[in-house]
Design a protein around this motif. Structure first.
Motif, PDB file in Angstrom:
ATOM      1  N   MET A   1      -5.780  -4.473   5.734  1.00  0.00           N
ATOM      2  CA  MET A   1      -5.650  -4.197   7.185  1.00  0.00           C
ATOM      3  C   MET A   1      -4.707  -5.096   7.760  1.00  0.00           C
ATOM      4  O   MET A   1      -4.019  -4.570   8.916  1.00  0.00           O
ATOM      5  N   GLU A   2      -4.651  -6.443   7.343  1.00  0.00           N
ATOM      6  CA  GLU A   2      -3.461  -7.052   7.623  1.00  0.00           C
ATOM      7  C   GLU A   2      -2.118  -6.570   7.495  1.00  0.00           C
ATOM      8  O   GLU A   2      -1.101  -6.734   8.145  1.00  0.00           O
ATOM      9  N   ILE A   3      -1.906  -6.196   6.292  1.00  0.00           N
ATOM     10  CA  ILE A   3      -0.525  -5.496   5.934  1.00  0.00           C
ATOM     11  C   ILE A   3      -0.242  -4.238   6.817  1.00  0.00           C
ATOM     12  O   ILE A   3       0.877  -4.162   7.106  1.00  0.00           O
ATOM     13  N   ALA A   4      -1.007  -3.468   6.825  1.00  0.00           N
ATOM     14  CA  ALA A   4      -1.156  -2.256   7.653  1.00  0.00           C
ATOM     15  C   ALA A   4      -0.690  -2.418   9.027  1.00  0.00           C
ATOM     16  O   ALA A   4      -0.060  -1.799   9.785  1.00  0.00           O
ATOM     17  N   GLY A   5      -1.530  -3.437   9.598  1.00  0.00           N
ATOM     18  CA  GLY A   5      -1.195  -3.977  11.201  1.00  0.00           C
ATOM     19  C   GLY A   5       0.167  -4.591  11.297  1.00  0.00           C
ATOM     20  O   GLY A   5       0.464  -4.578  12.474  1.00  0.00           O
ATOM     21  N   ASN A   6       0.888  -4.854  10.308  1.00  0.00           N
ATOM     22  CA  ASN A   6       2.127  -5.693  10.489  1.00  0.00           C
ATOM     23  C   ASN A   6       3.279  -4.578  10.143  1.00  0.00           C
ATOM     24  O   ASN A   6       4.549  -5.065  10.126  1.00  0.00           O
ATOM     25  N   LEU A   7       2.961  -3.462   9.775  1.00  0.00           N
ATOM     26  CA  LEU A   7       4.085  -2.375   9.316  1.00  0.00           C
ATOM     27  C   LEU A   7       4.801  -1.951  10.758  1.00  0.00           C
ATOM     28  O   LEU A   7       4.378  -1.875  11.849  1.00  0.00           O
ATOM     29  N   LYS A   8       6.119  -1.784  10.289  1.00  0.00           N
ATOM     30  CA  LYS A   8       7.118  -1.131  11.247  1.00  0.00           C
ATOM     31  C   LYS A   8       7.362   0.421  11.099  1.00  0.00           C
ATOM     32  O   LYS A   8       7.454   0.700   9.816  1.00  0.00           O
ATOM     33  N   PRO A   9       7.469   1.302  11.832  1.00  0.00           N
ATOM     34  CA  PRO A   9       7.611   2.491  11.486  1.00  0.00           C
ATOM     35  C   PRO A   9       8.976   2.783  10.794  1.00  0.00           C
ATOM     36  O   PRO A   9      10.053   2.033  10.986  1.00  0.00           O
ATOM     37  N   SER A  10       9.146   3.754   9.891  1.00  0.00           N
ATOM     38  CA  SER A  10      10.116   3.714   9.005  1.00  0.00           C
ATOM     39  C   SER A  10      11.427   4.853   9.965  1.00  0.00           C
ATOM     40  O   SER A  10      10.839   5.104  11.053  1.00  0.00           O
ATOM     41  N   ALA A  11      12.276   4.951   9.226  1.00  0.00           N
ATOM     42  CA  ALA A  11      13.221   5.748   9.714  1.00  0.00           C
ATOM     43  C   ALA A  11      12.767   7.328  10.177  1.00  0.00           C
ATOM     44  O   ALA A  11      13.197   8.025  11.344  1.00  0.00           O
ATOM     45  N   ARG A  12      11.517   7.665   9.769  1.00  0.00           N
ATOM     46  CA  ARG A  12      10.969   9.138  10.043  1.00  0.00           C
ATOM     47  C   ARG A  12      10.016   9.022  11.083  1.00  0.00           C
ATOM     48  O   ARG A  12       9.383   9.881  11.607  1.00  0.00           O
ATOM     49  N   GLY A  13       9.952   7.594  11.775  1.00  0.00           N
ATOM     50  CA  GLY A  13       8.928   7.353  12.569  1.00  0.00           C
ATOM     51  C   GLY A  13       7.546   7.273  12.322  1.00  0.00           C
ATOM     52  O   GLY A  13       6.405   7.357  13.179  1.00  0.00           O
ATOM     53  N   GLU A  14       7.312   6.996  10.975  1.00  0.00           N
ATOM     54  CA  GLU A  14       5.720   6.963  10.403  1.00  0.00           C
ATOM     55  C   GLU A  14       5.734   5.609   9.761  1.00  0.00           C
ATOM     56  O   GLU A  14       6.620   4.895   9.224  1.00  0.00           O
ATOM     57  N   LEU A  15       4.490   5.224   9.701  1.00  0.00           N
ATOM     58  CA  LEU A  15       3.774   4.067   8.917  1.00  0.00           C
ATOM     59  C   LEU A  15       3.666   4.422   7.531  1.00  0.00           C
ATOM     60  O   LEU A  15       2.806   5.091   6.981  1.00  0.00           O
ATOM     61  N   GLU A  16       4.576   4.251   6.633  1.00  0.00           N
ATOM     62  CA  GLU A  16       4.608   4.561   5.283  1.00  0.00           C
ATOM     63  C   GLU A  16       3.548   3.678   4.206  1.00  0.00           C
ATOM     64  O   GLU A  16       3.510   2.518   4.322  1.00  0.00           O
ATOM     65  N   ILE A  17       2.780   4.574   3.638  1.00  0.00           N
ATOM     66  CA  ILE A  17       2.023   4.152   2.550  1.00  0.00           C
ATOM     67  C   ILE A  17       2.831   3.313   1.463  1.00  0.00           C
ATOM     68  O   ILE A  17       2.190   2.167   0.801  1.00  0.00           O
ATOM     69  N   THR A  18       4.122   3.784   1.507  1.00  0.00           N
ATOM     70  CA  THR A  18       4.880   3.098   0.356  1.00  0.00           C
ATOM     71  C   THR A  18       5.051   1.504   0.629  1.00  0.00           C
ATOM     72  O   THR A  18       4.823   0.793  -0.061  1.00  0.00           O
ATOM     73  N   ASP A  19       5.153   1.348   2.028  1.00  0.00           N
ATOM     74  CA  ASP A  19       5.607   0.111   2.492  1.00  0.00           C
ATOM     75  C   ASP A  19       4.065  -0.760   2.240  1.00  0.00           C
ATOM     76  O   ASP A  19       4.368  -2.002   1.938  1.00  0.00           O
ATOM     77  N   VAL A  20       3.033  -0.395   2.272  1.00  0.00           N
ATOM     78  CA  VAL A  20       1.696  -1.093   2.166  1.00  0.00           C
ATOM     79  C   VAL A  20       1.755  -1.351   0.436  1.00  0.00           C
ATOM     80  O   VAL A  20       1.727  -2.731   0.161  1.00  0.00           O
ATOM     81  N   ASN A  21       2.260  -0.485  -0.225  1.00  0.00           N
ATOM     82  CA  ASN A  21       2.229  -0.641  -1.762  1.00  0.00           C
ATOM     83  C   ASN A  21       3.180  -1.588  -2.252  1.00  0.00           C
ATOM     84  O   ASN A  21       3.150  -2.532  -3.285  1.00  0.00           O
ATOM     85  N   LEU A  22       4.379  -1.751  -1.510  1.00  0.00           N
ATOM     86  CA  LEU A  22       5.387  -2.635  -1.678  1.00  0.00           C
ATOM     87  C   LEU A  22       5.074  -4.005  -1.332  1.00  0.00           C
ATOM     88  O   LEU A  22       5.401  -4.759  -2.227  1.00  0.00           O
ATOM     89  N   GLU A  23       4.395  -4.119  -0.398  1.00  0.00           N
ATOM     90  CA  GLU A  23       3.904  -5.542   0.020  1.00  0.00           C
ATOM     91  C   GLU A  23       3.023  -5.911  -1.078  1.00  0.00           C
ATOM     92  O   GLU A  23       2.948  -7.267  -1.324  1.00  0.00           O
ATOM     93  N   TYR A  24       2.022  -5.143  -1.514  1.00  0.00           N
ATOM     94  CA  TYR A  24       1.281  -5.674  -2.832  1.00  0.00           C
ATOM     95  C   TYR A  24       1.982  -5.996  -3.816  1.00  0.00           C
ATOM     96  O   TYR A  24       1.747  -6.908  -4.572  1.00  0.00           O
ATOM     97  N   LEU A  25       3.119  -5.002  -3.851  1.00  0.00           N
ATOM     98  CA  LEU A  25       3.808  -5.586  -5.034  1.00  0.00           C
ATOM     99  C   LEU A  25       4.810  -6.752  -5.099  1.00  0.00           C
ATOM    100  O   LEU A  25       4.847  -7.559  -6.028  1.00  0.00           O
TER     101      LEU A  25
END
Length: 285
Positions: free
Chosen positions: A181-205
């Motif tokens: 929830m903290e990770i998703a809340g700090n996401l910035k939209p990608s070039a596609r204008g979306e909140l990417e689940i890959t960015d969530v997984n990358l932060e856990y990585l």
């Protein structure tokens, strides 16, 4: 652990089939598509589920699923007003999840394997970090691609890469602890204008808390997002059911096996449907 099904896609790749009905309600052989991701959560031992639907479609989904009590579930609904990416489902479901862990599954993903339930329950039992899966595909370019080192440890993830570093993709099934929830809340939209689940997984990585489990060859994964893949999914489900004699995605059966409903409840449903093959099957459980 709570479960979220993201079933809010417009299904533009399936037009005009999705003009009168949204994608998760389309049939995949003998059941609506939405049954299959619900079955995934049930096999993981998850009974409290939030289904995220397109704007104005709550009543349609509720007419099909009710409150889930007939399957031993507690189903609630939320709408995604604007398509902002997969990770947006976590923000929509933040109040529903509360302080719990969460499993997110995409509404057009289908998984099957004889050992699927055990695999999912192991993933759900991880109390710290994130657990996702790696699935080998011929062409990984349209997906999030995971790269492993020689020891089998995930070292990179790329979203829709032009030159993939492996043939393993991360399908639409994700187990997270409450850090998400903290990770998703700090996401910035990608070039596609979306909140990417890959960015969530990358932060856990980055935090050293991402476990990627490669699925074995006996696992079937289907993404029913196009006309071709929808047809293939239906044919695959029919083949599995014909060859094994077992139903895939039978919510009543799963509720019975998890101990959430009784045989009497299932037989009562089967009696109501006794004129159909599905009803006769339920009466035999």
């Amino acid at each position: 652990m709570k479960g979220i099904v993201l079933a809010a896609g417009k299904g533009t790749r399936l037009y005009p089939m999705t003009k009168p009905v949204c994608k998760p309600l389309l049939p995949v052989y003998d059941k609506p598509l939405i049954y299959y991701p619900l079955a995934i959560l049930m096999q993981a031992g998850i009974s409290e589920i939030l289904v995220i639907v397109p704007p104005g479609e709550t009543d349609t989904f509720a007419a099909l699923l009710g409150d889930g009590s007939q399957y031993g579930l507690k189903i609630s609904f939320a709408e995604q007003p604007v398509a902002r990416g997969i990770a947006d489902a976590l923000l929509i479901g933040e109040k529903f999840v509360g302080g719990d862990r969460v499993c997110l599954v995409l509404g057009d993903n289908i998984f099957y394997a004889p050992t699927l339930g055990a695999t999912l329950k192991r993933a759900a039992s991880n109390e710290r970090g994130a657990t996702v899966f790696g699935y080998w595909v011929e062409d990984p370019r349209p997906f999030g691609v995971v790269e492993f080192d020689k020891t089998g440890r995930a070292i990179s993830i790329e979203e829709k890469p032009r030159y993939p570093k492996s043939n393993y993709i991360i399908p639409g099934l994700y187990f997270y602890d409450h850090q998400v929830m903290e990770i998703a809340g700090n996401l910035k939209p990608s070039a596609r204008g979306e909140l990417e689940i890959t960015d969530v997984n990358l932060e856990y990585l980055r935090r050293g808390e991402l476990q990627v489990i490669p699925l074995e060859k006996n696992f079937t994964w289907l993404d029913a997002g196009t006309a071709d893949s929808l047809l293939e999914a239906g044919q695959t489900i029919k083949h599995i059911q014909d060859t094994t004699g077992r139903y895939v995605g039978c919510l009543e059966e799963l509720g019975l096996y998890e101990g959430w409903v009784s045989e009497e409840q299932v037989h009562a449903i089967g009696k109501e449907l006794s004129m159909t093959l599905y009803g006769k099957y339920l009466q035999c459980l």
